[in-house]
Motif scaffolding. Structure first.
Motif, mmCIF file in Angstrom:
data_model
loop_
_atom_site.group_PDB
_atom_site.id
_atom_site.type_symbol
_atom_site.label_atom_id
_atom_site.label_comp_id
_atom_site.label_asym_id
_atom_site.label_seq_id
_atom_site.Cartn_x
_atom_site.Cartn_y
_atom_site.Cartn_z
ATOM 1 N N LEU A 51 31.462 -73.947 16.858
ATOM 2 C CA LEU A 51 32.059 -73.058 18.055
ATOM 3 C C LEU A 51 33.193 -73.916 18.875
ATOM 4 O O LEU A 51 34.390 -73.488 18.915
ATOM 5 N N GLN A 52 33.076 -75.256 18.983
ATOM 6 C CA GLN A 52 33.846 -76.343 19.436
ATOM 7 C C GLN A 52 35.176 -76.377 18.535
ATOM 8 O O GLN A 52 36.413 -76.122 19.031
ATOM 9 N N SER A 53 35.223 -76.364 17.267
ATOM 10 C CA SER A 53 36.184 -76.408 16.341
ATOM 11 C C SER A 53 36.843 -75.278 16.334
ATOM 12 O O SER A 53 38.297 -75.213 16.249
ATOM 13 N N ILE A 54 36.267 -74.058 16.469
ATOM 14 C CA ILE A 54 37.025 -72.670 16.811
ATOM 15 C C ILE A 54 38.099 -72.797 17.887
ATOM 16 O O ILE A 54 38.775 -72.237 17.866
ATOM 17 N N ALA A 55 37.233 -73.250 19.114
ATOM 18 C CA ALA A 55 37.983 -73.249 20.267
ATOM 19 C C ALA A 55 39.354 -74.079 19.950
ATOM 20 O O ALA A 55 40.255 -73.789 20.619
ATOM 21 N N ASP A 56 39.054 -75.287 19.375
ATOM 22 C CA ASP A 56 40.207 -76.280 19.155
ATOM 23 C C ASP A 56 41.351 -75.467 18.502
ATOM 24 O O ASP A 56 42.478 -75.571 18.814
ATOM 25 N N GLY A 64 51.973 -81.223 33.811
ATOM 26 C CA GLY A 64 53.251 -80.594 34.180
ATOM 27 C C GLY A 64 53.754 -79.425 33.283
ATOM 28 O O GLY A 64 54.818 -79.182 33.568
ATOM 29 N N ARG A 65 53.195 -79.116 32.262
ATOM 30 C CA ARG A 65 53.283 -78.184 31.475
ATOM 31 C C ARG A 65 52.419 -77.030 31.205
ATOM 32 O O ARG A 65 51.092 -77.380 31.484
ATOM 33 N N PRO A 66 52.674 -75.982 30.773
ATOM 34 C CA PRO A 66 51.754 -74.869 30.573
ATOM 35 C C PRO A 66 50.826 -75.154 29.392
ATOM 36 O O PRO A 66 51.517 -75.758 28.418
ATOM 37 N N ALA A 67 49.567 -74.927 29.356
ATOM 38 C CA ALA A 67 48.749 -75.173 28.285
ATOM 39 C C ALA A 67 47.654 -74.119 28.241
ATOM 40 O O ALA A 67 47.546 -73.256 29.130
ATOM 41 N N LEU A 68 47.376 -73.731 27.106
ATOM 42 C CA LEU A 68 46.416 -72.617 26.778
ATOM 43 C C LEU A 68 44.899 -73.324 26.779
ATOM 44 O O LEU A 68 44.720 -74.290 25.992
ATOM 45 N N ARG A 69 44.033 -72.728 27.463
ATOM 46 C CA ARG A 69 42.688 -73.227 27.584
ATOM 47 C C ARG A 69 41.942 -71.851 26.818
ATOM 48 O O ARG A 69 42.001 -70.920 27.376
ATOM 49 N N GLY A 90 32.006 -74.046 23.650
ATOM 50 C CA GLY A 90 33.080 -74.778 22.998
ATOM 51 C C GLY A 90 34.387 -74.455 24.153
ATOM 52 O O GLY A 90 34.698 -73.461 24.484
ATOM 53 N N ASP A 91 35.050 -75.578 24.518
ATOM 54 C CA ASP A 91 36.018 -75.659 25.384
ATOM 55 C C ASP A 91 37.058 -76.557 24.990
ATOM 56 O O ASP A 91 36.885 -77.668 24.875
ATOM 57 N N ALA A 92 38.352 -75.881 24.809
ATOM 58 C CA ALA A 92 39.463 -76.647 24.432
ATOM 59 C C ALA A 92 40.911 -76.214 25.048
ATOM 60 O O ALA A 92 40.719 -74.986 25.500
ATOM 61 N N SER A 93 41.633 -77.029 25.156
ATOM 62 C CA SER A 93 43.154 -76.900 25.836
ATOM 63 C C SER A 93 43.969 -77.526 25.055
ATOM 64 O O SER A 93 43.950 -78.636 24.224
ATOM 65 N N ALA A 94 45.441 -76.939 24.869
ATOM 66 C CA ALA A 94 46.347 -77.542 24.382
ATOM 67 C C ALA A 94 47.662 -77.178 24.828
ATOM 68 O O ALA A 94 47.870 -76.036 25.527
#
Length: 138
Positions: free
Chosen positions: A46-51, A102-107, A131-135
């Motif tokens: 689940l974590q890898s899918i969120a990533d 300072g930039r928009p990210a997707l969580r 699963g929690d991921a941000s990029a």
């Protein structure tokens, strides 16, 4: 004299009583251990899918920052990966645009749930994992 040899020579009811107490405990330890390993693998997957969903969705957040497109792409990624997962857990997904450095990210937050051994008694209500991921674009 070993314990096994002594147990084999026992003829009283104490042998049956020992097995009556030890048998279920050993059974629960073995099956519970297998269940715990399955939950751990589910958590990792689940974590890898969120990533992956966060990375896939953030690509649409370029200079124009289109939140709907980013969420849609991440949602499509999650839906496809969950379809490919045999016996996938139930899940709830949340996709949000946040500020990161300072930039928009997707969580992307995926909350999974699967039943536990013995009809959700151990632990009560089943297993819950996240699963929690941000990029963001670097």
């Amino acid at each position: 004299m070993t314990d096994t040899a002594r147990l084999l020579r026992e003829s009283g009811g104490s042998l049956a009583l020992r097995f009556a107490f030890l048998g279920p405990a050993v059974f629960l330890l073995v099956v519970g251990g297998v269940d715990l390993l399955a939950v751990n693998r589910s958590q990792d997957r689940l974590q890898s899918i969120a990533d992956g969903a966060a990375a896939a969705g953030v690509q649409t957040l370029g200079s124009k920052a289109d939140p709907a497109a980013a969420r849609g792409r991440a949602q499509a990624f999650v839906a496809e990966r969950m379809r490919q997962w045999p016996a996938a857990p139930d899940y709830e997904a949340r996709y949000e645009i946040v500020e990161q450095s300072g930039r928009p990210a997707l969580r992307v937050v995926l909350r999974g749930h699967r039943q536990s051994f013995l009809a959700n008694m151990l632990p009560p209500g089943g297993w819950h994992f996240v699963g929690d991921a941000s990029a963001n674009l670097a």
